[in-house]
Scaffold this motif. Structure first.
Motif, PDB file in Angstrom:
ATOM      1  N   THR A   1     -35.227   9.961  16.405  1.00  0.00           N
ATOM      2  CA  THR A   1     -34.663   8.801  17.094  1.00  0.00           C
ATOM      3  C   THR A   1     -33.146   8.826  16.959  1.00  0.00           C
ATOM      4  OG1 THR A   1     -34.955   7.460  15.090  1.00  0.00           O
ATOM      5  CG2 THR A   1     -36.710   7.361  16.738  1.00  0.00           C
ATOM      6  N   ALA A   2     -32.459   8.296  17.970  1.00  0.00           N
ATOM      7  CA  ALA A   2     -31.004   8.183  17.957  1.00  0.00           C
ATOM      8  C   ALA A   2     -30.609   7.079  18.928  1.00  0.00           C
ATOM      9  CB  ALA A   2     -30.346   9.509  18.364  1.00  0.00           C
ATOM     10  N   PRO A   3     -29.601   6.293  18.605  1.00  0.00           N
ATOM     11  CA  PRO A   3     -29.172   5.224  19.509  1.00  0.00           C
ATOM     12  C   PRO A   3     -28.834   5.758  20.893  1.00  0.00           C
ATOM     13  CG  PRO A   3     -28.098   5.014  17.359  1.00  0.00           C
ATOM     14  CD  PRO A   3     -28.799   6.341  17.367  1.00  0.00           C
ATOM     15  N   GLY A   4     -29.395   5.124  21.919  1.00  0.00           N
ATOM     16  CA  GLY A   4     -29.114   5.518  23.297  1.00  0.00           C
ATOM     17  C   GLY A   4     -30.029   6.586  23.849  1.00  0.00           C
ATOM     18  N   TYR A   5     -31.016   7.029  23.054  1.00  0.00           N
ATOM     19  CA  TYR A   5     -31.907   8.095  23.490  1.00  0.00           C
ATOM     20  C   TYR A   5     -33.369   7.692  23.321  1.00  0.00           C
ATOM     21  CZ  TYR A   5     -27.729  10.981  23.420  1.00  0.00           C
ATOM     22  OH  TYR A   5     -26.471  11.485  23.660  1.00  0.00           O
ATOM     23  N   GLU A   6     -34.232   8.273  24.164  1.00  0.00           N
ATOM     24  CA  GLU A   6     -35.667   8.040  24.026  1.00  0.00           C
ATOM     25  C   GLU A   6     -36.155   8.636  22.704  1.00  0.00           C
ATOM     26  OE1 GLU A   6     -37.821   9.742  27.236  1.00  0.00           O
ATOM     27  OE2 GLU A   6     -36.834   8.551  28.794  1.00  0.00           O
TER      28      GLU A   6
END
Length: 286
Positions: free
Chosen positions: A229-234
Motif C-alpha cells: 500500500t502507498a498513499p495515492g495508489y491502489e
C-alpha cells in the motif's frame, strides 16, 4: 405485474426461469434484482443442460449443508469452494483490471494477519531458523518507473514444512515468516526469508472430497505473499511464485499468473542460499 407473474402462479418447465424471475418485479434494489435474475436464469439453464436427477440434487444440498457446518471463525469452507472452482480469482480479476505495466493481483489467501511487526530493511522474517534462506529484494515503482517512497510492504509465507505460524501457534514463534517494511526515497525493498515450499489447502472436508472425486490434487505452488500500500495508489495483493515449482500449472486455487513467476537463483557462496528479485508496479487511484 406481468402476465407471467399473474397466470395462476403456475410453474412450467419450458419457462421456469422467466416465471420465477417475474416474482421479483417488485424488488426495490435494482442491483439485487439484476443479480438474482441472472442467477436464476443460469441456474435453471444448468439444471436443464445436465438433466439433474433428484438424487444428484439431494447430493448437492448435502454438500452445501456439510460445507456450512464446517465454517467457523478459523475456517471458511465456502470460500475454499469458491477458490477451487476458480470463482475467487475471477472476481478478483474483474475487480482489479489494471494497465499492462502494473503488477497483477492474486488472491489474499486465508493466512494474512494484521499487526505484523515493522522491520528494518534487510532484516529477516524467519524466526525459527528452518528452511533454505533467501534474500528478497526489488523496487516499488509507479507506472512511469519512478520509485515510490513510503510504500508499506506487508509480507508473509509458510515455513519449511509448509505451514503458516497461525496454523501452528504452539510450534512456530509468533510472527514467524512475517514482517512489514517501508520504502525510502529509492523505492527499494530487501528482506531475508526462506525459499517457500508448496503446501496443500485444507482437504479434510467436503471441498477436499470433491477435489479427490474430480481427480485433482489440493496443492498450492510455493509463493511469497505481498500486500503493498502507498498513499495515492491502489492496494496491491499479490504473490511471487517459485519458478521451478511442480504445481505452477495446476494450482488448486488458480492463483498463478505468468507475470508473477519470479526468478529464484542459487547463490554461489555465503550464508544466504537463494536470491529472488522482483519489482512491483502500483496503479494510481482514479
Amino acid at each position: 405485474m406481468s402476465q407471467l407473474a399473474t397466470e395462476n402462479g403456475t410453474f412450467r418447465e419450458e419457462r421456469s426461469a422467466e416465471i420465477v424471475n417475474a416474482r421479483h418485479e417488485g424488488c426495490a434494489d435494482p442491483r439485487l434484482a439484476q443479480i438474482i435474475s441472472a442467477l436464476v436464469f443460469h441456474l435453471h439453464a444448468f439444471v436443464k443442460e445436465v438433466h439433474l436427477t433428484q438424487p444428484e440434487w439431494q447430493a448437492g444440498i448435502d454438500f452445501l449443508t456439510t460445507a456450512g457446518q464446517m465454517c467457523s471463525g478459523e475456517r471458511q469452507e465456502f470460500i475454499l469452494l469458491s477458490d477451487v472452482l476458480g470463482l475467487s480469482m475471477l472476481v478478483d480479476a474483474i475487480n482489479h483490471r489494471r494497465p499492462d505495466v502494473a503488477t497483477e493481483n492474486t488472491v489474499l489467501g486465508p493466512f494474512h494477519v494484521d499487526g505484523a511487526p515493522q522491520r528494518q530493511m534487510g532484516e529477516t522474517i524467519c524466526l525459527d531458523g528452518k528452511g533454505e534462506s533467501c534474500r528478497f529484494e526489488g523496487r516499488i515503482l509507479d507506472l512511469a518507473g519512478a520509485p515510490i517512497e513510503g510504500a508499506r510492504i506487508d509480507v508473509w509465507s509458510d515455513n519449511a514444512e509448509g505451514f503458516y505460524d497461525v496454523q501452528q501457534p504452539d510450534v512456530q514463534p509468533k510472527w514467524n515468516n512475517r514482517g512489514v517494511f517501508v520504502t525510502d526515497s529509492t523505492g527499494a525493498y530487501s528482506f531475508l526469508g526462506i525459499k517457500p515450499v508448496s503446501y496443500p489447502i485444507p482437504d479434510d472436508g467436503p471441498v477436499g472430497r470433491l477435489l479427490a472425486a474430480l481427480g485433482r490434487h489440493p496443492y498450492r505452488p510455493a509463493h511469497m505473499h505481498y500486500l503493498i500500500t502507498a498513499p495515492g495508489y491502489e492496494p496491491l495483493v499479490t504473490h511471487t511464485f517459485v519458478g521451478d515449482d511442480q504445481y505452477l500449472g495446476s494450482d488448486a486455487v488458480f492463483g498463478v499468473k505468468a507475470s508473477l513467476i519470479a526468478p529464484f537463483e542459487r547463490m554461489p557462496s555465503g550464508p544466504v542460499i537463494w536470491h529472488s528479485s522482483f519489482d512491483f508496479v502500483l496503479n494510481p487511484l482514479t
